[in-house]
Write an enzyme that holds these catalytic residues in place. Structure first.
Site, short mmCIF file in Angstrom:
data_model
loop_
_atom_site.label_atom_id
_atom_site.label_comp_id
_atom_site.label_asym_id
_atom_site.label_seq_id
_atom_site.Cartn_x
_atom_site.Cartn_y
_atom_site.Cartn_z
N ASP A 128 25.62 -3.24 34.75
CA ASP A 128 26.72 -3.29 35.89
C ASP A 128 27.81 -4.18 34.92
O ASP A 128 29.18 -4.11 35.49
CB ASP A 128 25.93 -3.74 36.49
CG ASP A 128 26.44 -2.43 38.13
OD1 ASP A 128 27.10 -1.44 37.35
OD2 ASP A 128 26.42 -2.59 39.08
N ASP A 147 23.06 2.67 42.35
CA ASP A 147 23.15 0.67 42.96
C ASP A 147 22.19 1.74 43.94
O ASP A 147 21.94 0.49 45.31
CB ASP A 147 24.24 0.93 43.46
CG ASP A 147 25.48 1.02 42.28
OD1 ASP A 147 25.13 -0.24 41.74
OD2 ASP A 147 26.79 0.99 42.72
#
Length: 546
Positions: free
Chosen positions: A397, A450
């Site tokens: 990420d 997420d």
């Protein structure tokens, strides 16, 4: 908690193909887009800029057609040009005129003196359009996008000191088409542009926070939600007793539909995610984006069917017990056959109306059902595997959001999430329009990854607490649920403090979930048990609460 199943009927809530949902989880991991809005949240100095370092701002466009005021339109300012006033009283109403040629890429033949130029996107760079409009005497430029999103307009190449002194904004395709139609049919269009100060409270972000937390909690407590084991104990006593291995057989059948992630698989998973993300970035096209949309529709249809059938079977027990034999599929329930067309219709309607103002509702519903189903299908066996997966995703990420712009001159993850130049956005995210704000327009977004990645750990903590008979205070699930909620709050706080630039949510979520698990396990002396939960039996001192 195991579901009670009548041994004379198949499981009415059997999960769809685990392999298929593992593939969708793999796909979702490529679109781990943190919540973002691409605009500034703070006060900016009102001045002209000769460079390319302006902060993106949402812009309000008040408009009048032949003197009659129309609905306000929302745009986004460019990285270059003059900034707009903050207050309506400081803005100046001007006539809007279409550039000729419409792309505004060459010397313009239209007279634009002290007017707001209206140009279409494409053919040349945004800075070239602005220079052409400015040279023709325009007091500002509105660029009509080729879809409903508000894309950020930046400089290209080495344009670090361009001399553009007029404000430049982008508006959506629908708003621009309405403006052009009015002018082409002989109407006079007057516009007034200003960029009001954005409020601190972002209701769309609060919505996404609430939905993400609720999804993780719902998926973790799913067996409790759909279980009717405790509400009809009398029926349990009436089931056949002449099949001693029936319960074990059903349990084995259900477990076959579960994908248990391994340490090696977790690392390969993230490496493969990076490779596929690059492929999407370099070779993204309209047909490829639509292929992803088709896959999303297939997966979300099955996911929605799973959720709806499970809930109906929970409320009306008899509905899930009538079955038919179908070639290739085997024995399926009538309820699942009845529900499937409605779920497919929802996905098809969403896919064919993606550009509508309300498409986000269908996308969020389909996405929520898909994520709940994925979290029932994929499971973490212990903290060792959870660490491999979440730490890898954490680095993934950060790299593709923060570091990739230094290599590719833009965030690869954000570019892919938008669909590149295909005109269609990737559906693997939840989104919410900012119509509750004073600005309105645009979307706040959060990627499925997420929610799914931390959700796998939260769901594991719930199973761990049940297996080891831990009460609420001595368990891990309540703490991790709070940790996820707090980590997501920090994500949006970071979004605010970073002036709306995209934030990798796992940067905050992994420490608040995995880190919290490690700290609690170490403090309680259970870290070794958590680390290798498959091979270690709980000790008598692990503590059980009634």
């Amino acid at each position: 908690m195991a579901l009670f199943l009548d041994s004379s009927f198949p499981n009415p809530t059997t999960r769809p193909s685990a392999l298929f949902y593992a593939a969708l989880l793999f796909l979702a991991s490529r679109i781990v887009l943190a919540a973002r809005d691409g605009v500034s949240h703070g006060e900016e100095t009102i001045s002209s800029s000769l460079g390319c370092n302006n902060t993106y701002q949402l812009v309000k466009v008040k408009n009048w057609i032949n003197g009659f005021e129309g609905p306000e339109v929302v745009g986004i300012s460019a990285r270059f040009g003059a900034t707009l006033p903050r207050y309506l009283s400081e803005a100046v109403k001007r006539q809007a005129m279409i550039t000729n040629p419409i792309a505004s890429c060459a010397r313009l033949s239209s007279k634009l003196a002290d007017s707001i130029a209206l140009a279409a996107r494409g053919v040349c760079d945004f800075t070239a359009k602005a220079k052409a409009a400015q040279s023709a005497g325009a007091a500002g430029l509105m660029v009509i996008n080729d879809d409903e999103e508000l894309n950020e307009m930046a400089c290209t190449g080495n344009e670090s000191a361009i001399s553009i002194t007029i404000p430049v904004i982008m508006i959506s395709k629908s708003a621009g088409d309405d403006f052009r139609t009015s002018i082409v049919h002989g109407g006079r269009l007057d516009v007034l542009l200003y960029s009001p100060i954005r409020p601190i409270v972002d209701f769309s972000a609060a919505y996404l926070w609430l939905i993400a937390v609720a999804t993780v909690l719902c998926a973790s407590l799913w067996s409790d939600i759909i279980s009717y084991e405790q509400v009809d104990e009398r029926y349990n006593q009436l089931t056949r007793k002449d099949q001693p291995n029936t319960g074990a057989n059903i349990k084995d059948e259900v477990e076959k539909e579960i994908v248990e992630i391994t340490t090696k698989g977790a690392i390969i998973f993230i490496v493969g995610a990076s490779v596929f993300l690059l492929l999407l970035y370099f070779f993204m096209s309209k047909w490829f984006t639509r292929l992803l949309i088709v896959l999303f529709c297939i997966g979300s249809t099955q996911g929605t069917q799973f959720v709806v059938v499970s809930l109906i079977s929970r409320m009306f027990r008899g509905c899930g017990k009538i079955t038919v034999e179908i070639p290739l599929l085997g024995e399926v329930t009538i309820l699942s056959i009845v529900v499937l067309p409605f779920c497919a219709a929802l996905a098809i309607v969403w896919a064919t109306h993606q550009q509508s103002n309300y498409a986000w509702i269908g996308q969020d519903i389909l996405g929520l059902c898909l994520m709940i189903t994925v979290l029932q299908t994929a499971q973490l066996p212990n903290i060792k595997v959870a660490s491999a997966l979440l730490v890898s995703a954490f680095l993934y990420d950060i790299f593709w959001v923060f570091i990739s712009p230094f290599i590719f001159k833009e965030s690869v993850m954000i570019a892919v999430a938008r669909g590149g130049n295909s005109g269609d956005s990737i559906p693997m995210l939840l989104r919410m329009p900012r119509f509750f704000l004073i600005h309105g327009g645009g979307y706040d977004m959060i990627g499925f990854g997420d929610i799914i990645f931390p959700g796998l750990l939260v769901a594991f903590s719930r199973r761990f607490d049940i297996i080891n008979k831990k009460g609420k205070l001595k368990g891990y699930f309540p703490w991790l649920a709070f940790g996820y909620a707090f980590g997501l709050f920090l994500t949006y706080l970071g979004l605010y403090l970073m002036n709306g630039h995209g934030q990798p949510a796992l940067l905050y979520l992994v420490p608040c979930t995995l880190g919290l698990t490690v700290i609690l396990g170490w403090k309680r002396g259970e870290l070794g048990f958590l680390w290798d939960h498959e091979t270690t039996k709980p000790s008598d001192s692990s503590g059980a609460e009634a």
